[in-house]
Design a protein around this motif. Sequence first.
Motif, PDB file in Angstrom:
ATOM      1  N   UNK A  81       0.866  -1.178   0.000  1.00 51.16           N
ATOM      2  CA  UNK A  81       0.000   0.000   0.000  1.00 51.16           C
ATOM      3  C   UNK A  81       0.901   1.224   0.000  1.00 51.16           C
ATOM      4  N   UNK A  82       0.563   2.220  -0.788  1.00 53.59           N
ATOM      5  CA  UNK A  82       1.275   3.497  -0.791  1.00 53.59           C
ATOM      6  C   UNK A  82       0.236   4.605  -0.708  1.00 53.59           C
ATOM      7  N   UNK A  83       0.541   5.620   0.083  1.00 54.24           N
ATOM      8  CA  UNK A  83      -0.392   6.733   0.219  1.00 54.24           C
ATOM      9  C   UNK A  83       0.300   7.983   0.700  1.00 54.24           C
ATOM     10  N   UNK A  84      -0.410   9.086   0.590  1.00 53.12           N
ATOM     11  CA  UNK A  84       0.114  10.363   1.062  1.00 53.12           C
ATOM     12  C   UNK A  84      -1.026  11.188   1.623  1.00 53.12           C
ATOM     13  N   UNK A  85      -0.695  12.034   2.597  1.00 52.42           N
ATOM     14  CA  UNK A  85      -1.723  12.873   3.189  1.00 52.42           C
ATOM     15  C   UNK A  85      -1.143  13.799   4.231  1.00 52.42           C
ATOM     16  N   UNK A  86      -2.011  14.428   4.975  1.00 49.17           N
ATOM     17  CA  UNK A  86      -1.604  15.421   5.959  1.00 49.17           C
ATOM     18  C   UNK A  86      -1.049  14.843   7.237  1.00 49.17           C
ATOM     19  N   UNK A  87      -1.461  13.617   7.597  1.00 45.20           N
ATOM     20  CA  UNK A  87      -0.914  12.948   8.781  1.00 45.20           C
ATOM     21  C   UNK A  87      -1.129  11.448   8.632  1.00 45.20           C
ATOM     22  N   UNK A  88      -0.461  10.697   9.474  1.00 41.44           N
ATOM     23  CA  UNK A  88      -0.471   9.237   9.371  1.00 41.44           C
ATOM     24  C   UNK A  88      -1.872   8.676   9.544  1.00 41.44           C
ATOM     25  N   UNK A  89      -2.614   9.176  10.518  1.00 42.91           N
ATOM     26  CA  UNK A  89      -3.956   8.659  10.766  1.00 42.91           C
ATOM     27  C   UNK A  89      -4.889   8.937   9.588  1.00 42.91           C
ATOM     28  N   UNK A  90      -4.769  10.110   8.986  1.00 43.06           N
ATOM     29  CA  UNK A  90      -5.592  10.463   7.822  1.00 43.06           C
ATOM     30  C   UNK A  90      -5.341   9.477   6.675  1.00 43.06           C
ATOM     31  N   UNK A  91      -4.083   9.141   6.455  1.00 37.98           N
ATOM     32  CA  UNK A  91      -3.763   8.193   5.379  1.00 37.98           C
ATOM     33  C   UNK A  91      -4.308   6.813   5.732  1.00 37.98           C
ATOM     34  N   UNK A  92      -4.212   6.404   6.991  1.00 38.02           N
ATOM     35  CA  UNK A  92      -4.737   5.085   7.380  1.00 38.02           C
ATOM     36  C   UNK A  92      -6.252   5.008   7.182  1.00 38.02           C
ATOM     37  N   UNK A  93      -6.962   6.057   7.536  1.00 39.38           N
ATOM     38  CA  UNK A  93      -8.418   6.086   7.310  1.00 39.38           C
ATOM     39  C   UNK A  93      -8.713   5.933   5.820  1.00 39.38           C
ATOM     40  N   UNK A  94      -7.931   6.617   4.989  1.00 43.92           N
ATOM     41  CA  UNK A  94      -8.127   6.492   3.531  1.00 43.92           C
ATOM     42  C   UNK A  94      -7.862   5.062   3.071  1.00 43.92           C
ATOM     43  N   UNK A  95      -6.812   4.438   3.601  1.00 44.19           N
ATOM     44  CA  UNK A  95      -6.549   3.034   3.259  1.00 44.19           C
ATOM     45  C   UNK A  95      -7.754   2.158   3.617  1.00 44.19           C
ATOM     46  N   UNK A  96      -8.270   2.343   4.808  1.00 47.56           N
ATOM     47  CA  UNK A  96      -9.380   1.500   5.258  1.00 47.56           C
ATOM     48  C   UNK A  96     -10.674   1.776   4.496  1.00 47.56           C
ATOM     49  N   UNK A  97     -10.791   2.936   3.875  1.00 46.08           N
ATOM     50  CA  UNK A  97     -11.967   3.262   3.061  1.00 46.08           C
ATOM     51  C   UNK A  97     -11.799   2.842   1.606  1.00 46.08           C
TER      52      UNK A  97
END
Length: 137
Positions: A81-97
């Motif tokens: 999984x690769x992602x980017x965002x404003x903070x770690x938790x925000x990216x994790x929420x996006x992964x889970x969605x």
Amino acid sequence: MAVGLLSGVLTSCESTPADRNEVREAVNASRAAAGLPPLRENAKLAMKADDWAQVLRNECGIRHSRLADGAPAEWQKLGENVGMGGNIQQVHVAYMNSPGHRANILDPSYTQIGTAAVWGTCNGYRTVFTVHEFMKA
């Protein structure tokens, strides 16, 4: 799968231990909520994740690595999984969605993980690039 929003003993690693642990703990908390065992940290996968997160930060974008490059020789199955965002938790929420990212996180066949969180500035915003490298050995 890639998500875009709005970065053992390791050497030459840009991820701080706290950030790398936060990424792994978020994955393992989601697995625990689904009744799955935690993934064990694999130092070689963590180096691969950190190296790739640095590439993504330097490019200010996300794309997948070649999964086998830098992976331990004993792998039987790999995922990323690769992602980017404003903070770690925000990216994790996006992964889970995201169905594909969520499937990697909740795949019961994976037993090990390497994680990274590398910070940078992208399009004028402070951004974290996170990478999960999953492995079944």
